[in-house]
Design a protein around this motif. Structure first.
Motif, PDB file in Angstrom:
ATOM      1  N   ALA A 272     -14.509 -10.106 109.183  1.00  0.00           N
ATOM      2  CA  ALA A 272     -14.552 -11.254 110.064  1.00  0.00           C
ATOM      3  C   ALA A 272     -13.839 -12.432 109.716  1.00  0.00           C
ATOM      4  CB  ALA A 272     -16.113 -11.588 110.144  1.00  0.00           C
ATOM      5  N   ALA A 273     -13.152 -13.058 110.356  1.00  0.00           N
ATOM      6  CA  ALA A 273     -12.259 -14.184 110.159  1.00  0.00           C
ATOM      7  C   ALA A 273     -13.010 -15.461 110.709  1.00  0.00           C
ATOM      8  CB  ALA A 273     -10.824 -14.087 110.790  1.00  0.00           C
ATOM      9  N   PRO A 274     -12.951 -16.611 109.876  1.00  0.00           N
ATOM     10  CA  PRO A 274     -13.371 -17.863 110.231  1.00  0.00           C
ATOM     11  C   PRO A 274     -12.674 -18.313 111.731  1.00  0.00           C
ATOM     12  CG  PRO A 274     -12.959 -17.931 107.727  1.00  0.00           C
ATOM     13  CD  PRO A 274     -12.452 -16.750 108.542  1.00  0.00           C
ATOM     14  N   LEU A 275     -13.407 -18.965 112.660  1.00  0.00           N
ATOM     15  CA  LEU A 275     -13.033 -19.519 113.693  1.00  0.00           C
ATOM     16  C   LEU A 275     -12.838 -21.007 114.114  1.00  0.00           C
ATOM     17  CD1 LEU A 275     -14.758 -16.718 116.011  1.00  0.00           C
ATOM     18  CD2 LEU A 275     -12.751 -16.498 115.052  1.00  0.00           C
ATOM     19  N   TYR A 276     -11.736 -21.455 114.216  1.00  0.00           N
ATOM     20  CA  TYR A 276     -11.831 -23.062 114.468  1.00  0.00           C
ATOM     21  C   TYR A 276     -12.044 -23.419 115.967  1.00  0.00           C
ATOM     22  CZ  TYR A 276      -9.096 -22.948 109.820  1.00  0.00           C
ATOM     23  OH  TYR A 276      -8.785 -22.654 108.989  1.00  0.00           O
ATOM     24  N   TYR A 277     -11.703 -22.503 116.705  1.00  0.00           N
ATOM     25  CA  TYR A 277     -11.480 -22.827 118.166  1.00  0.00           C
ATOM     26  C   TYR A 277     -11.529 -21.720 119.075  1.00  0.00           C
ATOM     27  CZ  TYR A 277      -9.510 -24.439 122.646  1.00  0.00           C
ATOM     28  OH  TYR A 277      -9.361 -24.778 123.873  1.00  0.00           O
ATOM     29  N   VAL A 278     -12.265 -21.673 120.061  1.00  0.00           N
ATOM     30  CA  VAL A 278     -12.615 -20.292 121.008  1.00  0.00           C
ATOM     31  C   VAL A 278     -12.481 -20.898 122.462  1.00  0.00           C
ATOM     32  CG1 VAL A 278     -13.989 -18.453 121.700  1.00  0.00           C
ATOM     33  CG2 VAL A 278     -13.595 -18.781 119.459  1.00  0.00           C
ATOM     34  N   SER A 279     -11.496 -20.266 123.079  1.00  0.00           N
ATOM     35  CA  SER A 279     -11.466 -20.912 124.732  1.00  0.00           C
ATOM     36  C   SER A 279     -11.430 -19.345 125.543  1.00  0.00           C
ATOM     37  CB  SER A 279     -10.575 -21.516 124.884  1.00  0.00           C
ATOM     38  OG  SER A 279      -9.328 -20.911 124.843  1.00  0.00           O
ATOM     39  N   PRO A 280     -11.370 -19.479 126.740  1.00  0.00           N
ATOM     40  CA  PRO A 280     -11.121 -18.150 127.525  1.00  0.00           C
ATOM     41  C   PRO A 280      -9.587 -17.420 127.226  1.00  0.00           C
ATOM     42  CG  PRO A 280     -11.823 -19.960 129.246  1.00  0.00           C
ATOM     43  CD  PRO A 280     -11.542 -20.599 127.732  1.00  0.00           C
ATOM     44  N   THR A 281      -8.737 -18.271 126.797  1.00  0.00           N
ATOM     45  CA  THR A 281      -7.352 -17.826 126.717  1.00  0.00           C
ATOM     46  C   THR A 281      -6.600 -17.943 125.347  1.00  0.00           C
ATOM     47  OG1 THR A 281      -6.320 -19.806 127.533  1.00  0.00           O
ATOM     48  CG2 THR A 281      -6.945 -18.040 129.306  1.00  0.00           C
ATOM     49  N   ILE A 282      -7.481 -18.660 124.363  1.00  0.00           N
ATOM     50  CA  ILE A 282      -6.880 -18.863 122.997  1.00  0.00           C
ATOM     51  C   ILE A 282      -8.093 -18.813 121.911  1.00  0.00           C
ATOM     52  CG2 ILE A 282      -5.799 -20.794 121.611  1.00  0.00           C
ATOM     53  CD1 ILE A 282      -3.937 -19.445 123.357  1.00  0.00           C
ATOM     54  N   ILE A 283      -7.858 -18.290 120.954  1.00  0.00           N
ATOM     55  CA  ILE A 283      -8.804 -18.268 119.673  1.00  0.00           C
ATOM     56  C   ILE A 283      -7.677 -18.870 118.424  1.00  0.00           C
ATOM     57  CG2 ILE A 283      -9.758 -17.005 118.105  1.00  0.00           C
ATOM     58  CD1 ILE A 283     -10.870 -15.283 120.287  1.00  0.00           C
ATOM     59  N   ASN A 284      -8.421 -19.819 117.695  1.00  0.00           N
ATOM     60  CA  ASN A 284      -7.535 -20.214 116.409  1.00  0.00           C
ATOM     61  C   ASN A 284      -8.513 -19.925 115.206  1.00  0.00           C
ATOM     62  OD1 ASN A 284      -5.491 -21.513 117.754  1.00  0.00           O
ATOM     63  ND2 ASN A 284      -6.237 -23.585 117.762  1.00  0.00           N
ATOM     64  N   PHE A 285      -7.938 -19.281 114.396  1.00  0.00           N
ATOM     65  CA  PHE A 285      -8.761 -18.613 113.255  1.00  0.00           C
ATOM     66  C   PHE A 285      -7.833 -18.507 112.031  1.00  0.00           C
ATOM     67  CE2 PHE A 285      -5.653 -15.277 114.846  1.00  0.00           C
ATOM     68  CZ  PHE A 285      -5.553 -14.253 113.827  1.00  0.00           C
ATOM     69  N   TYR A 286      -8.622 -18.195 110.978  1.00  0.00           N
ATOM     70  CA  TYR A 286      -8.205 -18.213 109.722  1.00  0.00           C
ATOM     71  C   TYR A 286      -8.148 -16.831 109.166  1.00  0.00           C
ATOM     72  CZ  TYR A 286      -8.084 -18.853 104.451  1.00  0.00           C
ATOM     73  OH  TYR A 286      -8.011 -18.963 103.251  1.00  0.00           O
TER      74      TYR A 286
ATOM     75  N   ARG B 278       6.417 -14.757 114.006  1.00  0.00           N
ATOM     76  CA  ARG B 278       6.341 -14.572 112.631  1.00  0.00           C
ATOM     77  C   ARG B 278       4.960 -13.601 112.235  1.00  0.00           C
ATOM     78  NH1 ARG B 278       9.934 -18.183 109.750  1.00  0.00           N
ATOM     79  NH2 ARG B 278       9.351 -16.795 108.077  1.00  0.00           N
ATOM     80  N   ASP B 279       5.255 -13.224 110.971  1.00  0.00           N
ATOM     81  CA  ASP B 279       4.283 -12.335 110.794  1.00  0.00           C
ATOM     82  C   ASP B 279       2.763 -13.083 110.257  1.00  0.00           C
ATOM     83  OD1 ASP B 279       5.970 -10.346 111.301  1.00  0.00           O
ATOM     84  OD2 ASP B 279       6.470  -9.997 108.915  1.00  0.00           O
ATOM     85  N   LEU B 280       1.745 -12.244 110.220  1.00  0.00           N
ATOM     86  CA  LEU B 280       0.697 -12.908 109.564  1.00  0.00           C
ATOM     87  C   LEU B 280       0.299 -12.870 108.201  1.00  0.00           C
ATOM     88  CD1 LEU B 280      -2.062 -11.824 112.189  1.00  0.00           C
ATOM     89  CD2 LEU B 280      -0.519 -13.728 112.189  1.00  0.00           C
ATOM     90  N   SER B 281      -0.052 -13.950 107.575  1.00  0.00           N
ATOM     91  CA  SER B 281      -0.099 -13.787 106.148  1.00  0.00           C
ATOM     92  C   SER B 281      -1.640 -14.152 105.605  1.00  0.00           C
ATOM     93  CB  SER B 281       0.909 -14.700 105.541  1.00  0.00           C
ATOM     94  OG  SER B 281       0.787 -16.036 105.801  1.00  0.00           O
ATOM     95  N   PRO B 282      -2.040 -13.766 104.390  1.00  0.00           N
ATOM     96  CA  PRO B 282      -3.452 -14.556 103.999  1.00  0.00           C
ATOM     97  C   PRO B 282      -3.561 -16.041 103.874  1.00  0.00           C
ATOM     98  CG  PRO B 282      -2.572 -12.684 102.441  1.00  0.00           C
ATOM     99  CD  PRO B 282      -1.278 -13.056 103.300  1.00  0.00           C
ATOM    100  N   GLY B 283      -4.369 -16.675 104.409  1.00  0.00           N
ATOM    101  CA  GLY B 283      -4.762 -17.882 104.490  1.00  0.00           C
ATOM    102  C   GLY B 283      -4.067 -18.611 105.463  1.00  0.00           C
ATOM    103  N   LEU B 284      -3.483 -17.914 106.351  1.00  0.00           N
ATOM    104  CA  LEU B 284      -2.948 -18.683 107.280  1.00  0.00           C
ATOM    105  C   LEU B 284      -3.760 -19.051 108.634  1.00  0.00           C
ATOM    106  CD1 LEU B 284       0.039 -19.328 109.007  1.00  0.00           C
ATOM    107  CD2 LEU B 284      -0.114 -17.074 110.139  1.00  0.00           C
ATOM    108  N   VAL B 285      -3.448 -20.196 109.250  1.00  0.00           N
ATOM    109  CA  VAL B 285      -4.114 -20.772 110.461  1.00  0.00           C
ATOM    110  C   VAL B 285      -3.576 -19.999 111.515  1.00  0.00           C
ATOM    111  CG1 VAL B 285      -4.868 -22.860 111.770  1.00  0.00           C
ATOM    112  CG2 VAL B 285      -4.972 -22.904 109.307  1.00  0.00           C
ATOM    113  N   ALA B 286      -3.977 -19.271 112.099  1.00  0.00           N
ATOM    114  CA  ALA B 286      -3.296 -18.661 113.389  1.00  0.00           C
ATOM    115  C   ALA B 286      -3.835 -18.711 114.629  1.00  0.00           C
ATOM    116  CB  ALA B 286      -3.462 -17.153 112.801  1.00  0.00           C
TER     117      ALA B 286
END
Length: 1014
Positions: free
Chosen positions: A829-843, A785-793
């Motif tokens: 710059a986007a807020p970052l929930y989680y950073v790892s070698p292969t995954i980033i979760n961001f807002y 799906r596409d990205l949208s404002p306010g999405l946890v991606a």
């Protein structure tokens, strides 16, 4: 070759270099930002206001620039632009371009007595009137009137008709474009040189009045007997003395006695006197030289001759002619003082010259190294305003402001288009721009056309790696200290081939193609570094290869000198006959594993191999050991056969000492095996002619590079406007086809950085940087799906690792940098929930657009090094439930009406309210700042409430908005319908703004998200 897993690159460059903006707004050389000029050929000054306004036809940039104060300082930014939407765009406009009122190579300009500007839009065969343009407000300066066309959407010469008329214009003819001149007489009539129709037209003031219709009728024509004729003027027995016609007239002037002066392409000016009428013959001709039999002929340039008059003005009733090809301005006595025409002296002599030391000289810039305050290079249009002359010094790419005293022109005191009176680059040179594409040339033997281009290389011997670019048109090499962080606007850290960052002269400091030295360059192309970090340059125009010792270790306060020359016997000579020691046009450079040198000598259709002595060094003028492409060192033919070249270009080698050759004229890649042990004129081991299929051929491939990590081969497939990637050689011999492509505008050279990111020099005079591609999706359901404002991606890279650490946010606001990792969404710059070698979760920032595409990149905050990027589609919403399984399927994260967790052991009752947690609600006008939790003292609701469907029945949505105290969580309070049956897996879906929560973009089997109901 180690054959490692390849990096999958983003097809959209995340960064570019050489242009003012990331987006492609120009293909012109050097920097375009609104204070530069590219072959200016028209000027007008509006003296109806104070201070007066200067307008300049910036022909090569397809625009008119204006300065509201004609006395603006040197190199000042223009106050506005006409014919483009902004100051950085230069694409040709007009009918058929998507911008109907845009300009294409404008030339003549004139301002009427009320300040309206008339522009000769030459390629579009029309004149546009812009009412008081410097006073217009709004985003776009617009015309109100068109001459030569019936509307603003047509552009054909003579409105598409075979014959001319009193309403038509033809500034183009037989594929050629001619400059136009515009002039108002004291009565307000407009005079126009209609070059393609070989005539001059007059439009009476009455048809130019406000409210008049488009395509007004001219009332007088000179050069033709009537308005319908467009005959080419043929020289009779009198030759250029014949006064009855015109041939491509291009310049006009009026003196105080009402005489009209017309310059045409026969190198002459015709004078029309008395009562002007249609078909009138000229009374005098200027520029005619008569040699007397038995006497020595006059010098080719003298006081009587005119090379190509393309500008004229009258000052104190003296006529001044801008003699373009002779790089001078001539002053004549007033017409009343001319001697009578005779057979030996039919034309009046010039009485003074400006721009040259005498009446016999004609060299550009007086034969000097650079422009000065009193020299010209193909000057054209000029206009007098007050006590100053405004002159388009066209090939010096500048507008000069020249004061005059009595009848004499003084040295120029101001300049626009350049930073100072000594510079003359096309557009702006400051050390942060490129001129990598210097033109097109015809390949021999029907090989088509190729681009004269530069090269690019990355020095991996240093940390960080260096980047070098052959800035061919500016006769220099730009060096950047960190190849991984180059971005638009960066100044080059090192410049080789010029004395400063503002110059682009040939063979600096000589500025003479015939004066070679060890500091200057002439159209360099290939660049490469050796194992010691020395820079090697194919100095193509000088027929040699130069070596510069570790440029970043050299003093920055002096021009760098080469310490080795190959292809010529010394630094001061140029011999181009084919031999073991001479080169004619070196193009590509490569090294074998042991540091032996390979050079493509493009004009001689060969490769030369130079062996570095064991434990020694190359020597000046060293002879080649082996030749490829010719049977011996003195041959230069392009005969048929796999082992014969037609203009070999850039080269690359692999870790097995194969050399890959771009054979431009034969549109192929030729591979030779084991170069160090090859004999003269070896046969290639492989020839690549196809790209993605057997019927999809390469077209003039110019650039090539081979990955040290994977052995994959990247080719700049120039005329196919793409980059193609072939598998490593071991696989290629079984299936000689590419496995990936990226669209690119006329790519000409490329290189891979240590992370296998691709750096491309393309036909728009820029570098494009392609990084590892990102995949980004909703962190709730992982659907396409596409990205949208306010999405946890969530995002993942293809082929690289973001970092070696794993971190989770532990405080609010949610941080925007974690382990030196930063995610930019359209530059924010986007807020970052989680950073790892292969995954980033961001807002996804709330300011993100809701349609089109958005640019997402991951970079190191401390250095700006980009790790991965993509251009991703945007949407108004991306609804998706969080689930207890954390995979977007099954039990929804939900609370019952009593705030207990909904589950199979704790179902919600029918008719009760359940709190569902999701993400992707889209833009909220009153949302808190990105990364800040939703407030607890007020509710932030979605502007529209979605449908929540529970087991095929709509539930009553009591609240839809941000969950108080959480970041990026969408809360939906929904009453469970009484009709819903009990069960542990009751299906629930959202339909928000027409977008469902349970299916992919392209459809397919919906996912199941459920709640438990009793």
């Amino acid at each position: 070759m180690r054959g490692q897993i390849p990096v999958e690159l983003s097809p959209i460059p995340a960064r570019t270099y050489g242009h003012a903006r990331q987006t492609l707004n120009t293909t012109e050389a050097n920097l375009v930002e609104g204070r530069e000029l590219n072959t200016p050929s028209g000027v007008a000054v509006d003296t109806s206001v104070n201070p007066p306004i200067t307008y300049v036809a910036d022909s090569g940039n397809n625009r008119v620039l204006f300065w509201r104060n004609a006395r603006s300082a040197n190199g000042q930014m223009a106050d506005g632009v006409i014919g483009q939407r902004d100051l950085v765009t230069t694409f040709p406009g007009g009918p058929g371009s998507g911008f109907t009122i845009g300009l294409r190579a404008p030339t003549g300009l004139v301002v009427d007595r009320t300040g309206n500007l008339y522009v000769a839009d030459t390629v579009n065969n029309r004149i546009l009137r812009f009412p008081r343009p410097a006073q217009q407000t709004g985003d776009l300066i617009q015309p109100d009137f068109v001459i030569g066309q019936t509307n603003f959407t047509s552009s054909a010469p003579n409105q598409g008709e075979l014959n001319a008329s009193a309403r038509t214009l033809a500034f183009t003819r037989d594929g050629q474009t001619y400059r136009a001149s515009l002039l108002f007489d004291p009565a307000g009539n407009l005079w126009v040189t209609d070059s393609g129709n070989h005539r001059v037209l007059r439009y009476p003031a009455t048809v130019l009045a406000s409210g008049s219709g488009n395509a007004p009728e001219a009332d007088l024509v000179l050069g033709q007997s009537d308005f319908s004729s467009r005959n080419t003027f043929e020289l009779g027995t009198l030759g250029p003395l014949q006064k009855s016609g015109l041939r491509f007239p291009g310049v006009l002037a009026l003196d105080g006695g009402g005489r009209l002066f017309v310059g045409d392409q026969l190198g002459r000016v015709l004078v029309y006197s008395g009562a002007l009428r249609t078909g009138l013959a000229a009374s005098r001709v200027m520029g005619i030289v008569v040699n007397v039999q038995g006497q020595p002929p006059r010098p080719p340039v003298n006081e009587f001759s005119l090379e190509t008059p393309e500008g004229m003005f009258v000052l104190n009733n003296n006529l001044y002619i801008v003699d373009t090809l002779a790089n001078r301005i001539l002053r004549y006595d007033p017409f009343e003082s001319w001697a009578e025409e005779t057979l030996l002296t039919p034309s009046p002599p010039a009485k003074a010259v400006f721009g040259q030391p005498d009446l016999l000289s004609f060299r550009a810039n007086r034969g000097g190294r650079s422009a000065t305050d009193s020299s010209f290079f193909r000057p054209t249009n000029a206009v007098v305003a007050g006590t100053d002359l405004y002159l388009c010094d066209t090939a010096n790419h500048r507008l000069l402001v020249i004061p005059f005293s009595s009848n004499n022109l003084q040295p120029a005191v101001r300049v626009q288009g350049q930073l100072a009176l000594t510079y003359n680059s096309r557009n702006l040179i400051e050390g942060r721009e490129l001129f990598t594409v210097t033109g097109l040339f015809e390949l021999p033997n029907g090989g088509g056309r190729a681009i004269l281009s530069g090269g690019v290389t990355i020095d991996r011997t240093s940390s960080p790696p260096r980047l070098y670019v052959a800035d061919s048109g500016n006769n220099r090499i730009l060096g950047f200290a960190n190849a991984l962080t180059v971005k638009p606007g960066d100044l080059a850290d090192v410049i080789i081939g010029q004395a400063d960052r503002f110059s682009g002269v040939v063979n600096s400091p000589a500025n003479d193609p015939d004066v070679l030295n060890d500091t200057g360059l002439f159209n360099p192309t290939g660049v490469i570094t050796d194992a010691q970090g020395n820079l090697w340059v194919a100095d193509t125009g000088n027929g040699r290869v130069l070596r510069f010792a570790r440029p970043f270790d050299q003093p920055r306060d002096r021009q760098q000198r080469a310490n080795l020359v190959i292809g010529q016997s010394n630094f001061n000579i140029k011999l181009t006959d084919p031999t073991r020691t001479n080169m004619r046009s070196p193009y590509g450079i490569a090294f074998t594993i042991d540091g032996h040198l390979i050079v493509s000598d493009s004009a001689l259709n060969r490769l030369l191999y130079f062996r570095r002595p064991a434990n020694g060094d190359f020597t000046n003028g060293q002879a080649a050991n082996t030749v490829f492409g010719q049977r011996d060192f003195i041959s230069q033919g392009t005969t048929e056969g796999d082992n014969r070249f037609n203009v070999p270009g850039h080269l690359a080698t692999d870790t097995d000492d194969r050399v890959y050759v771009c054979d431009l004229g034969k549109s192929r890649i030729v591979v030779f095996d084991r170069v160090p042990t090859a004999a003269n004129d070896p046969a290639p081991v492989l020839v690549l002619r196809s790209a993605l299929s057997a019927t999809d051929g390469l077209r003039n491939p110019q650039g090539i590079t081979v990955s040290e990590r994977t052995g994959e081969i990247w080719v700049a497939d120039g005329q196919n406007n793409r980059l193609v990637r072939f598998p490593r050689f071991d696989l290629l011999i079984f299936n000689p086809l590419a496995n990936f492509k990226i669209d690119a505008p006329s790519p000409v050279a490329l290189a891979l950085d240590p992370l296998d990111n691709l750096v491309v020099a393309d036909g728009t005079n820029r570098l494009a940087f392609h990084y590892a591609r990102l995949v980004a999706i909703s962190a709730a359901h992982y659907l396409d799906r596409d990205l949208s404002p306010g999405l946890v991606a969530t995002m993942a890279p293809l082929g690289i690792r973001f970092t070696e650490n794993t971190m989770t946010f532990s405080s609010v606001p949610v941080p925007k940098v974690m382990d030196d990792i930063e995610v930019l969404v359209n530059g924010e710059a986007a807020p970052l929930y989680y950073v790892s070698p292969t995954i980033i979760n961001f807002y996804v920032p709330m300011s993100t657009p809701t349609s089109g595409t958005i640019d997402v990149l991951v970079q190191k905050k401390s250095t700006g090094q980009i790790l991965a990027s993509s251009s991703l589609p945007a949407a108004v919403a991306t609804p998706g439930f969080f689930t207890t399984t954390q995979n977007g399927r099954g039990q929804i994260a939900a609370l019952n009406e009593d705030n207990t967790v909904n589950s199979a052991s704790n179902p919600v009752g029918r008719g009760k309210v359940i709190q569902l947690y999701a993400t992707g609600q889209g833009f909220l006008p009153d949302a808190p700042p990105d990364g800040v939790p939703a407030p607890t003292n007020r509710l932030v609701s979605t502007p529209l409430r979605p449908r929540v469907i529970i087991n095929t029945t709509d539930g009553e949505v009591l609240f839809s908005g941000l969950a108080p105290g959480f970041v990026g969580v969408w809360q939906l309070n929904v009453r469970v319908p009484e009709s819903v049956p009990p069960g542990n897996s009751i299906v629930v879906a959202i339909l928000h703004l027409g977008i469902p929560s349970n299916s992919n973009r392209g459809g397919g089997t919906p996912i199941q998200t459920t709640i438990a109901v009793r």
